[in-house]
Scaffold this motif. Structure first.
Motif, PDB file in Angstrom:
ATOM      1  N   ARG A  81      47.010 -78.406 -22.445  1.00 25.35           N
ATOM      2  CA  ARG A  81      46.174 -77.588 -23.529  1.00 25.35           C
ATOM      3  C   ARG A  81      45.861 -76.233 -23.587  1.00 25.35           C
ATOM      4  NH1 ARG A  81      43.007 -80.206 -27.768  1.00 25.35           N
ATOM      5  NH2 ARG A  81      41.368 -79.113 -28.264  1.00 25.35           N
ATOM      6  N   LEU A  82      46.201 -75.424 -24.633  1.00 27.91           N
ATOM      7  CA  LEU A  82      45.870 -74.102 -24.464  1.00 27.91           C
ATOM      8  C   LEU A  82      44.323 -74.023 -24.570  1.00 27.91           C
ATOM      9  CD1 LEU A  82      47.094 -71.197 -24.907  1.00 27.91           C
ATOM     10  CD2 LEU A  82      46.957 -71.332 -27.159  1.00 27.91           C
ATOM     11  N   GLU A  83      43.842 -72.938 -23.956  1.00 31.15           N
ATOM     12  CA  GLU A  83      42.495 -72.804 -23.965  1.00 31.15           C
ATOM     13  C   GLU A  83      41.785 -72.627 -25.328  1.00 31.15           C
ATOM     14  OE1 GLU A  83      41.701 -69.445 -21.129  1.00 31.15           O
ATOM     15  OE2 GLU A  83      42.798 -70.313 -19.505  1.00 31.15           O
ATOM     16  N   ASP A  84      40.531 -73.139 -25.355  1.00 30.65           N
ATOM     17  CA  ASP A  84      39.944 -73.124 -26.822  1.00 30.65           C
ATOM     18  C   ASP A  84      39.382 -71.785 -27.020  1.00 30.65           C
ATOM     19  OD1 ASP A  84      40.087 -75.882 -27.081  1.00 30.65           O
ATOM     20  OD2 ASP A  84      38.024 -76.104 -26.166  1.00 30.65           O
ATOM     21  N   ARG A  85      39.130 -70.966 -25.959  1.00 33.64           N
ATOM     22  CA  ARG A  85      38.876 -69.648 -26.261  1.00 33.64           C
ATOM     23  C   ARG A  85      40.049 -68.561 -27.081  1.00 33.64           C
ATOM     24  NH1 ARG A  85      34.794 -65.682 -22.746  1.00 33.64           N
ATOM     25  NH2 ARG A  85      34.445 -63.993 -24.150  1.00 33.64           N
ATOM     26  N   LYS A  86      41.080 -68.707 -26.347  1.00 31.82           N
ATOM     27  CA  LYS A  86      42.222 -68.218 -26.973  1.00 31.82           C
ATOM     28  C   LYS A  86      42.746 -68.706 -28.375  1.00 31.82           C
ATOM     29  CE  LYS A  86      44.497 -67.119 -22.576  1.00 31.82           C
ATOM     30  NZ  LYS A  86      45.890 -67.418 -21.767  1.00 31.82           N
ATOM     31  N   VAL A  87      42.488 -70.033 -28.769  1.00 32.87           N
ATOM     32  CA  VAL A  87      42.520 -70.572 -29.903  1.00 32.87           C
ATOM     33  C   VAL A  87      41.586 -70.122 -31.058  1.00 32.87           C
ATOM     34  CG1 VAL A  87      42.812 -72.532 -31.374  1.00 32.87           C
ATOM     35  CG2 VAL A  87      43.865 -72.706 -29.054  1.00 32.87           C
ATOM     36  N   LEU A  88      40.348 -69.841 -30.577  1.00 30.88           N
ATOM     37  CA  LEU A  88      39.407 -69.427 -31.403  1.00 30.88           C
ATOM     38  C   LEU A  88      39.628 -67.950 -31.855  1.00 30.88           C
ATOM     39  CD1 LEU A  88      36.612 -69.721 -32.756  1.00 30.88           C
ATOM     40  CD2 LEU A  88      35.606 -69.254 -30.549  1.00 30.88           C
ATOM     41  N   SER A  89      40.119 -67.144 -30.851  1.00 34.74           N
ATOM     42  CA  SER A  89      40.608 -65.882 -31.126  1.00 34.74           C
ATOM     43  C   SER A  89      41.689 -65.779 -32.257  1.00 34.74           C
ATOM     44  CB  SER A  89      41.210 -65.128 -29.792  1.00 34.74           C
ATOM     45  OG  SER A  89      40.088 -64.838 -29.115  1.00 34.74           O
ATOM     46  N   GLY A  90      42.582 -66.733 -32.167  1.00 28.50           N
ATOM     47  CA  GLY A  90      43.683 -66.920 -33.286  1.00 28.50           C
ATOM     48  C   GLY A  90      43.051 -67.428 -34.482  1.00 28.50           C
ATOM     49  N   ILE A  91      42.177 -68.097 -34.560  1.00 25.08           N
ATOM     50  CA  ILE A  91      41.257 -68.568 -35.779  1.00 25.08           C
ATOM     51  C   ILE A  91      40.739 -67.606 -36.445  1.00 25.08           C
ATOM     52  CG2 ILE A  91      39.484 -69.900 -36.671  1.00 25.08           C
ATOM     53  CD1 ILE A  91      40.285 -72.149 -34.598  1.00 25.08           C
ATOM     54  N   LEU A  92      39.967 -66.780 -35.656  1.00 25.97           N
ATOM     55  CA  LEU A  92      39.358 -65.399 -36.034  1.00 25.97           C
ATOM     56  C   LEU A  92      40.345 -64.402 -36.493  1.00 25.97           C
ATOM     57  CD1 LEU A  92      36.821 -64.848 -33.338  1.00 25.97           C
ATOM     58  CD2 LEU A  92      36.287 -65.669 -35.795  1.00 25.97           C
TER      59      LEU A  92
END
Length: 271
Positions: free
Chosen positions: A37-48
């Motif tokens: 699973r991709l790290e949540d912090r990296k995914v949050l950066s994508g959402i931002l």
């Protein structure tokens, strides 16, 4: 962007420290481990990145390490369903209240139209955009322009119908000794909210209505108080993904709204 500065979609430590404890834990299945699973912090950066730029999910640049657009979309959906954005907003409001940054002496309410290019729930013919499909962002802010609550409706919904629901949706704001705060002393609004029925409802909740009357000329003095809500809505629409509604699903657009409001609160706290 000057050398050495972080792009706005890079999750700052102060945001991550608040949001990480709110994220639901997803255990990895031992019988079907699959891809890590991709790290949540990296995914949050994508959402931002999508929130700030307004780029479509399918064009999210994977070379930046955000993962696919679909991965970011799913996390945004799941975290919204888990109440992460609402909890983050409430947490930041409590911190602002503890720091004495919230002005409970007054609040201001208003709405703004946005075009909904793909239709979907909570859309309707906009009376200010030649009947084209649109939505409305309804916002109530404190006397300093800090967003207390937001809602999404169709573009043809009368503003006054959202007055009481928006006021009731202000969460109980903690942060100081005593009972949590959730009601301003005075509520300012423009002529679109000019109904005696709603003035009586506001009085019944202990809030003094200061609503402009239809037909009254400019220069009533309410603009001195109402400019803060125009500033708040402008800050909300500074995010590229909130200037136009691209999402068919209303919950995804509401997730972006809540996240945008939380970021505005975080900036006020950092000043």
């Amino acid at each position: 962007m000057t050398k050495g500065t972080q792009p706005p979609w890079a999750v700052p430590d102060e945001l991550w420290a608040r949001i990480q404890p709110l994220l639901p834990v997803v255990p990895r299945r031992a019988d079907h481990p699959g891809r890590k699973r991709l790290e949540d912090r990296k995914v949050l950066s994508g959402i931002l990145f999508v929130l700030y730029t307004g780029i479509s999910w399918k064009h999210l640049p994977q070379e930046l390490g955000f993962g696919s657009g679909m991965t970011c979309w799913r996390r945004l959906r799941d975290w919204h369903a888990a109440g992460v954005w609402q909890h983050l907003h409430e947490l930041l409001l409590a911190e602002l209240h503890a720091a004495g940054r919230l002005d409970w002496s007054k609040a201001v309410i208003d709405s703004s139209h946005v075009r909904a290019l793909k239709g979907g729930p909570k859309t309707g013919p906009s009376p200010v955009d030649r009947g084209k499909t649109g939505s409305k962002h309804h916002v109530i802010a404190d006397g300093n322009g800090i967003p207390l609550a937001l809602s999404l409706t169709g573009g043809n919904r009368n503003d006054v119908t959202q007055l009481m629901p928006l006021l009731r949706s202000i969460p109980p704001v903690r942060g100081r000794r005593g009972r949590p705060r959730r009601r301003p002393k005075v509520l300012y609004a423009d002529r679109g909210y000019d109904h005696d029925k709603y003035r009586r409802l506001l009085w019944a909740t202990g809030v003094k209505p200061m609503i402009a009357h239809r037909g009254s000329g400019h220069g009533s003095g309410l603009g001195v108080h109402r400019w803060v809500i125009e500033q708040t809505i402008a800050l909300l629409h500074w995010f590229g993904r909130l200037r136009i509604r691209w999402e068919i699903r209303d919950d995804i657009h509401e997730a972006f709204m809540a996240l945008g409001a939380a970021i505005i609160c975080l900036r006020r706290l950092a000043r």
